[in-house]
Design a protein around this motif. Sequence first.
Motif, PDB file in Angstrom:
ATOM      1  N   MET A 290       0.861  -1.186   0.000  1.00  0.00           N
ATOM      2  CA  MET A 290       0.000   0.000   0.000  1.00  0.00           C
ATOM      3  C   MET A 290       0.893   1.230   0.000  1.00  0.00           C
ATOM      4  N   ALA A 291       0.419   2.266  -0.642  1.00  0.00           N
ATOM      5  CA  ALA A 291       1.178   3.519  -0.679  1.00  0.00           C
ATOM      6  C   ALA A 291       0.204   4.688  -0.640  1.00  0.00           C
ATOM      7  N   VAL A 292       0.669   5.768  -0.031  1.00  0.00           N
ATOM      8  CA  VAL A 292      -0.094   7.003  -0.002  1.00  0.00           C
ATOM      9  C   VAL A 292       0.768   8.099  -0.609  1.00  0.00           C
ATOM     10  N   VAL A 293       0.224   8.775  -1.605  1.00  0.00           N
ATOM     11  CA  VAL A 293       0.879   9.938  -2.187  1.00  0.00           C
ATOM     12  C   VAL A 293       0.113  11.155  -1.683  1.00  0.00           C
ATOM     13  N   SER A 294       0.817  12.033  -0.996  1.00  0.00           N
ATOM     14  CA  SER A 294       0.206  13.262  -0.492  1.00  0.00           C
ATOM     15  C   SER A 294       0.721  14.432  -1.301  1.00  0.00           C
TER      16      SER A 294
ATOM     17  N   VAL B 273      -1.636  20.203   2.998  1.00  0.00           N
ATOM     18  CA  VAL B 273      -2.045  19.053   2.192  1.00  0.00           C
ATOM     19  C   VAL B 273      -3.322  19.380   1.427  1.00  0.00           C
ATOM     20  N   THR B 274      -3.262  19.182   0.119  1.00  0.00           N
ATOM     21  CA  THR B 274      -4.406  19.463  -0.745  1.00  0.00           C
ATOM     22  C   THR B 274      -5.118  18.197  -1.209  1.00  0.00           C
ATOM     23  N   SER B 275      -4.382  17.079  -1.233  1.00  0.00           N
ATOM     24  CA  SER B 275      -5.012  15.826  -1.639  1.00  0.00           C
ATOM     25  C   SER B 275      -4.082  14.660  -1.329  1.00  0.00           C
ATOM     26  N   ALA B 276      -4.669  13.484  -1.378  1.00  0.00           N
ATOM     27  CA  ALA B 276      -3.898  12.252  -1.191  1.00  0.00           C
ATOM     28  C   ALA B 276      -4.522  11.159  -2.041  1.00  0.00           C
ATOM     29  N   ASP B 277      -3.666  10.311  -2.577  1.00  0.00           N
ATOM     30  CA  ASP B 277      -4.103   9.151  -3.347  1.00  0.00           C
ATOM     31  C   ASP B 277      -3.560   7.908  -2.665  1.00  0.00           C
ATOM     32  N   VAL B 278      -4.395   6.888  -2.523  1.00  0.00           N
ATOM     33  CA  VAL B 278      -3.992   5.616  -1.934  1.00  0.00           C
ATOM     34  C   VAL B 278      -3.876   4.607  -3.066  1.00  0.00           C
ATOM     35  N   PHE B 279      -2.733   3.944  -3.116  1.00  0.00           N
ATOM     36  CA  PHE B 279      -2.452   2.948  -4.149  1.00  0.00           C
ATOM     37  C   PHE B 279      -2.239   1.570  -3.532  1.00  0.00           C
ATOM     38  N   VAL B 280      -2.568   0.540  -4.313  1.00  0.00           N
ATOM     39  CA  VAL B 280      -2.320  -0.849  -3.948  1.00  0.00           C
ATOM     40  C   VAL B 280      -1.448  -1.451  -5.043  1.00  0.00           C
ATOM     41  N   TYR B 281      -0.392  -2.179  -4.636  1.00  0.00           N
ATOM     42  CA  TYR B 281       0.460  -2.862  -5.607  1.00  0.00           C
ATOM     43  C   TYR B 281      -0.092  -4.267  -5.779  1.00  0.00           C
ATOM     44  N   GLN B 282      -0.577  -4.544  -6.989  1.00  0.00           N
ATOM     45  CA  GLN B 282      -1.234  -5.816  -7.267  1.00  0.00           C
ATOM     46  C   GLN B 282      -0.878  -6.278  -8.668  1.00  0.00           C
ATOM     47  N   ASP B 283      -0.520  -7.524  -8.798  1.00  0.00           N
ATOM     48  CA  ASP B 283      -0.187  -8.117 -10.102  1.00  0.00           C
ATOM     49  C   ASP B 283       0.890  -7.325 -10.835  1.00  0.00           C
TER      50      ASP B 283
ATOM     51  N   HIS C 118      -9.563  14.926  -1.425  1.00  0.00           N
ATOM     52  CA  HIS C 118      -9.172  16.288  -1.760  1.00  0.00           C
ATOM     53  C   HIS C 118      -9.666  17.225  -0.675  1.00  0.00           C
ATOM     54  N   THR C 119      -8.942  18.300  -0.454  1.00  0.00           N
ATOM     55  CA  THR C 119      -9.319  19.227   0.592  1.00  0.00           C
ATOM     56  C   THR C 119      -8.982  20.648   0.179  1.00  0.00           C
TER      57      THR C 119
END
Length: 165
Positions: A124-128, A140-150, A160-161
């Motif tokens: 799992m990763a969070v990009v802020s 902080v204006t936004s964050a994206d959560v990623f999953v590493y799969q396949d 978003h904020t």
Amino acid sequence: MTVRRTTLIGSFAAALLACSSMSAHTQDTGIAATDETQHTAAAILAVDQHWSIAEMTGDGAWLADMLMPDYRTVSNDGSAHDKQALLAGMAKHKPVTRAEATLKLAAYEKEHHIGSSVTIHGDMAVVSFYDTALGMLKGVTSADVFVYQDGHWHALYSQHTSVHS
């Protein structure tokens, strides 16, 4: 940040599409040449930049593949949107070339002083994304959560904020 992130439907690129006066991130940053399949912060940032460019160029196939089936994004007004809403919103905009999208992204990031940070924990990763004038703790204006799969990073969630200085 690669770009995205103060948007109505979810990614910063959607906001970019609405702003024809913006230009953006050039590929001399090295992000464009990064292998997006790697399990690294650089790869996540490259995927995120690819996401913004895909929205602006109309690359719905890549975007549909990168977003998890249950992807959600929450706008700064608190409204939530799913993957299909993001794809439908993107389809309403006139696509630009990859070169134009790259320039718009870089200009937006420069004009809005966008910085990014990546935290990886397992698969799992969070990009802020944040306003560099305010810093990572107050801007902080936004964050994206990623999953590493396949062997690929996939977006699961975006938030978003509005930032008040």
